[in-house]
Design a protein around this motif. Sequence first.
Motif, PDB file in Angstrom:
ATOM      1  N   ILE A   1       1.982   4.696  -1.083  1.00 59.54           N
ATOM      2  CA  ILE A   1       1.266   5.782  -1.727  1.00 59.54           C
ATOM      3  C   ILE A   1       2.270   6.880  -2.040  1.00 59.54           C
ATOM      4  O   ILE A   1       3.095   7.239  -1.197  1.00 59.54           O
ATOM      5  CB  ILE A   1       0.119   6.306  -0.830  1.00 59.54           C
ATOM      6  CG1 ILE A   1      -0.729   7.329  -1.593  1.00 59.54           C
ATOM      7  CG2 ILE A   1       0.621   6.872   0.483  1.00 59.54           C
ATOM      8  CD1 ILE A   1      -2.039   7.677  -0.907  1.00 59.54           C
TER       9      ILE A   1
ATOM     10  N   TRP B   1       0.810  -1.216   0.000  1.00 63.47           N
ATOM     11  CA  TRP B   1       0.000   0.000   0.000  1.00 63.47           C
ATOM     12  C   TRP B   1       0.841   1.261   0.000  1.00 63.47           C
ATOM     13  O   TRP B   1       0.483   2.258   0.616  1.00 63.47           O
ATOM     14  CB  TRP B   1      -0.960   0.013   1.190  1.00 63.47           C
ATOM     15  CG  TRP B   1      -0.480  -0.714   2.389  1.00 63.47           C
ATOM     16  CD1 TRP B   1       0.275  -0.245   3.420  1.00 63.47           C
ATOM     17  CD2 TRP B   1      -0.751  -2.083   2.686  1.00 63.47           C
ATOM     18  NE1 TRP B   1       0.492  -1.218   4.349  1.00 63.47           N
ATOM     19  CE2 TRP B   1      -0.131  -2.374   3.923  1.00 63.47           C
ATOM     20  CE3 TRP B   1      -1.468  -3.093   2.028  1.00 63.47           C
ATOM     21  CZ2 TRP B   1      -0.199  -3.637   4.510  1.00 63.47           C
ATOM     22  CZ3 TRP B   1      -1.516  -4.339   2.617  1.00 63.47           C
ATOM     23  CH2 TRP B   1      -0.896  -4.600   3.838  1.00 63.47           C
TER      24      TRP B   1
ATOM     25  N   LYS C   1      -6.794   2.360  -1.137  1.00 65.47           N
ATOM     26  CA  LYS C   1      -5.645   1.807  -0.411  1.00 65.47           C
ATOM     27  C   LYS C   1      -6.110   0.923   0.747  1.00 65.47           C
ATOM     28  O   LYS C   1      -5.578  -0.177   0.966  1.00 65.47           O
ATOM     29  CB  LYS C   1      -4.754   2.936   0.108  1.00 65.47           C
ATOM     30  CG  LYS C   1      -4.101   3.781  -0.979  1.00 65.47           C
ATOM     31  CD  LYS C   1      -3.121   2.969  -1.813  1.00 65.47           C
ATOM     32  CE  LYS C   1      -2.471   3.818  -2.888  1.00 65.47           C
ATOM     33  NZ  LYS C   1      -1.505   3.075  -3.716  1.00 65.47           N
TER      34      LYS C   1
ATOM     35  N   ALA D   1       0.703   9.905   4.518  1.00 71.81           N
ATOM     36  CA  ALA D   1       1.248   8.613   4.092  1.00 71.81           C
ATOM     37  C   ALA D   1       1.534   7.718   5.286  1.00 71.81           C
ATOM     38  O   ALA D   1       1.257   6.510   5.262  1.00 71.81           O
ATOM     39  CB  ALA D   1       2.516   8.834   3.276  1.00 71.81           C
TER      40      ALA D   1
ATOM     41  N   GLU E   1       0.573  10.756  -6.460  1.00 67.30           N
ATOM     42  CA  GLU E   1      -0.812  10.280  -6.383  1.00 67.30           C
ATOM     43  C   GLU E   1      -1.654  11.209  -5.519  1.00 67.30           C
ATOM     44  O   GLU E   1      -2.771  11.592  -5.882  1.00 67.30           O
ATOM     45  CB  GLU E   1      -0.859   8.876  -5.772  1.00 67.30           C
ATOM     46  CG  GLU E   1      -0.473   7.732  -6.673  1.00 67.30           C
ATOM     47  CD  GLU E   1      -0.584   6.415  -5.930  1.00 67.30           C
ATOM     48  OE1 GLU E   1      -1.418   5.590  -6.330  1.00 67.30           O
ATOM     49  OE2 GLU E   1       0.153   6.203  -4.943  1.00 67.30           O
TER      50      GLU E   1
END
Length: 236
Positions: free
Chosen positions: A8, A6, A220, A51, A12
């Motif tokens: 990120i 996951w 996610k 994050a 994004e």
Amino acid sequence: MTKRYWNITFEEMMEAGVHFGHDTRKWNPRMAPFISAKRKGIHITNLTKTARFLSEACDLTFYAASKGKQFLIVGTTKKAADSVTRAAIRARCHYVNKKWLRGMLTNWYTTETRLGKFRDLRTQQKTGKLNSLPKRDAAMLKRQLSHFETYLGGIKYMTGLPDIVIIVDQQKEYTALQECITLGIPTICLIDTNCDPDLADISIPANDDARDSIRLILNKLVFAICEGRSSSIQNY
């Protein structure tokens, strides 16, 4: 378990507008540690912390899913509803996307009773029994079924309290959050700059008003849930 599932990227998050907060005049001072800047009267969320907390939330959902835990996703705003439905269906989670009925969890006995009536009406409709009733009675029951479908359709298969609740828009879903706190149900919340980060077990600082931001965060979390369930099956 590895966090690579996951990851990120800042690209994004920037593209999805995750970093955009509210007007600087409409903020909760407790969000100060999660805000990196002010730009044109708007608070900018610290994406490094987004994050980090998203990763922690994914770790939690992965582990819970691998243990067979049940999830409920809540998001009833116009911008969240469709993403909540798609995410929940993809991950086989329960969901509420229209309106949170007060006491849905804290008065579970009443909710369970409504769900029983809902399932019974669905069965009557499928078997054609409703059509055999007098028109007035059939019309009344069909209206009731439609009401149940709107407000309880996402939890029609829920047989007990969820193990974890994922909430989109803490302000809008405050009643749902309070019920979870009362019952001790762990929560994961998307929190914008006007929210209180101390209320949820894991708060993910992110724009909770933009469809792309909501969709990215939910994707996610859903991926982590799916991976956890897959891991459970493989290890069976």
